[in-house]
Write an enzyme that holds these catalytic residues in place. Structure first.
Site, PDB file in Angstrom:
ATOM      1  N   SER A 140       0.900  -1.254   0.442  1.00  0.00           N
ATOM      2  CA  SER A 140       0.111   0.068  -0.498  1.00  0.00           C
ATOM      3  C   SER A 140       0.637   1.389  -0.048  1.00  0.00           C
ATOM      4  O   SER A 140       2.097   0.746   0.318  1.00  0.00           O
ATOM      5  CB  SER A 140      -0.600  -0.213   1.053  1.00  0.00           C
ATOM      6  OG  SER A 140      -1.356   1.031   1.421  1.00  0.00           O
ATOM      7  N   TYR A 153      -1.967  -1.279  10.748  1.00  0.00           N
ATOM      8  CA  TYR A 153      -1.861  -2.042   8.651  1.00  0.00           C
ATOM      9  C   TYR A 153      -0.946  -0.566   8.123  1.00  0.00           C
ATOM     10  O   TYR A 153       0.052  -2.000   7.613  1.00  0.00           O
ATOM     11  CB  TYR A 153      -2.730  -1.100   8.359  1.00  0.00           C
ATOM     12  CG  TYR A 153      -3.020  -1.126   6.811  1.00  0.00           C
ATOM     13  CD1 TYR A 153      -3.118  -2.441   6.313  1.00  0.00           C
ATOM     14  CD2 TYR A 153      -3.046  -0.152   5.708  1.00  0.00           C
ATOM     15  CE1 TYR A 153      -4.075  -2.547   4.750  1.00  0.00           C
ATOM     16  CE2 TYR A 153      -2.979  -0.039   4.726  1.00  0.00           C
ATOM     17  CZ  TYR A 153      -3.587  -1.288   4.058  1.00  0.00           C
ATOM     18  OH  TYR A 153      -4.163  -1.807   2.873  1.00  0.00           O
TER      19      TYR A 153
END
Length: 264
Positions: A140, A153
């Protein structure tokens, strides 16, 4: 013709980015292994792919790492050589550090880091023995530039990048190649399914997610980059790409901007 008849194993293939990648690879002539927890959703994706009879559904949980060696054997028996493994399955987060219980931190690390690492280790010996294959991780932009509300995350995605960067150097001379994809905002249900501090799901779409690029556009860009053999693939809007460049040029400016930017 880069992926014609190649076996491409995609985790998290039942929705979102993984589903879009499945359709794009199928259009390119690949033979797919579609994995996620829900077999019924995977069967729907398989049926919607070109040449559905050539694809294989394998339900799995990324936390059930003890099963991975047997799952790899099942794939090999059903499909033959695994040419590409795309570790796409994952879960996001929307909570402040102070509000996030440790069990949620552990859940995120199990799904977003340890699961992909374990599956990579299960597939890697086969690729090394054949001296060919490509291992792909979907990280990401949060794995390059950490933002508020995504602490663990971002940590898991940063860790995945580091693992794959080290792996790339180790296997480069052995015919095995490693790519990491860094998506920015893509219009999927990832924010709806994101975990909040107590472990429940957010159950709403972020504004930034809702206004983002389509998963189809993302998949076209990602598959094209993989066909070119790219290793570091950043796909996002102008603001997201700018954040990556700013982080490289001035970590201090990036940190100041992270205190100001809207990230949900």
């Amino acid at each position: 013709m880069a992926f014609h008849r190649r076996v491409v194993w995609i985790t998290g293939a039942s929705s979102g980015i993984g589903e879009a990648l499945a359709y794009e690879f199928a259009q390119q002539g690949a033979r797919l292994v579609l994995s996620a927890r829900r077999a019924d959703a995977l069967e729907r994706v398989r049926a919607n792919c070109q040449r559905p009879e050539q694809h294989y559904v394998l339900a799995m949980d990324m936390k059930d790492i003890d099963r991975f060696p047997d799952l790899v054997k099942a794939v090999e028996q059903a499909m033959g050589t695994i040419d590409l493994l795309i570790n796409n399955a994952g879960v996001s987060q929307r909570s402040l550090v102070k509000d996030t219980c440790l069990a949620v931190d552990r859940e995120l690390m199990e799904v977003d880091y340890f699961g992909p690492v374990a599956l990579t280790k299960a597939v890697l010996p086969l690729m090394l023995a054949r001296k060919r294959g490509r291992l792909v991780a979907v990280s990401s932009i949060a794995g390059l530039v950490a933002t508020p509300m995504r602490s663990t995350y971002a940590a898991a995605k940063h860790a995945l990048r580091a693992f794959y960067d080290a792996l790339r150097a180790e296997v480069y001379d052995h015919g095995v190649y490693v790519s990491v994809i860094y998506p920015g905002f893509v219009k999927t249900n990832i924010s709806i399914a994101a975990l909040v501090g107590d472990g429940s799901t957010q159950n709403k779409m972020d504004d930034a997610q809702n206004a983002a690029m389509s998963p189809q556009t993302f998949a076209q860009l990602a598959v094209a980059a993989l066909a070119r053999g790219e290793e570091h693939i950043v796909i996002g809007g102008l603001k997201e790409k700018l954040a990556v460049y700013i982080d490289r040029a001035s970590p201090e400016l990036r940190q100041w901007l992270m205190r100001k930017v809207k990230v949900v």
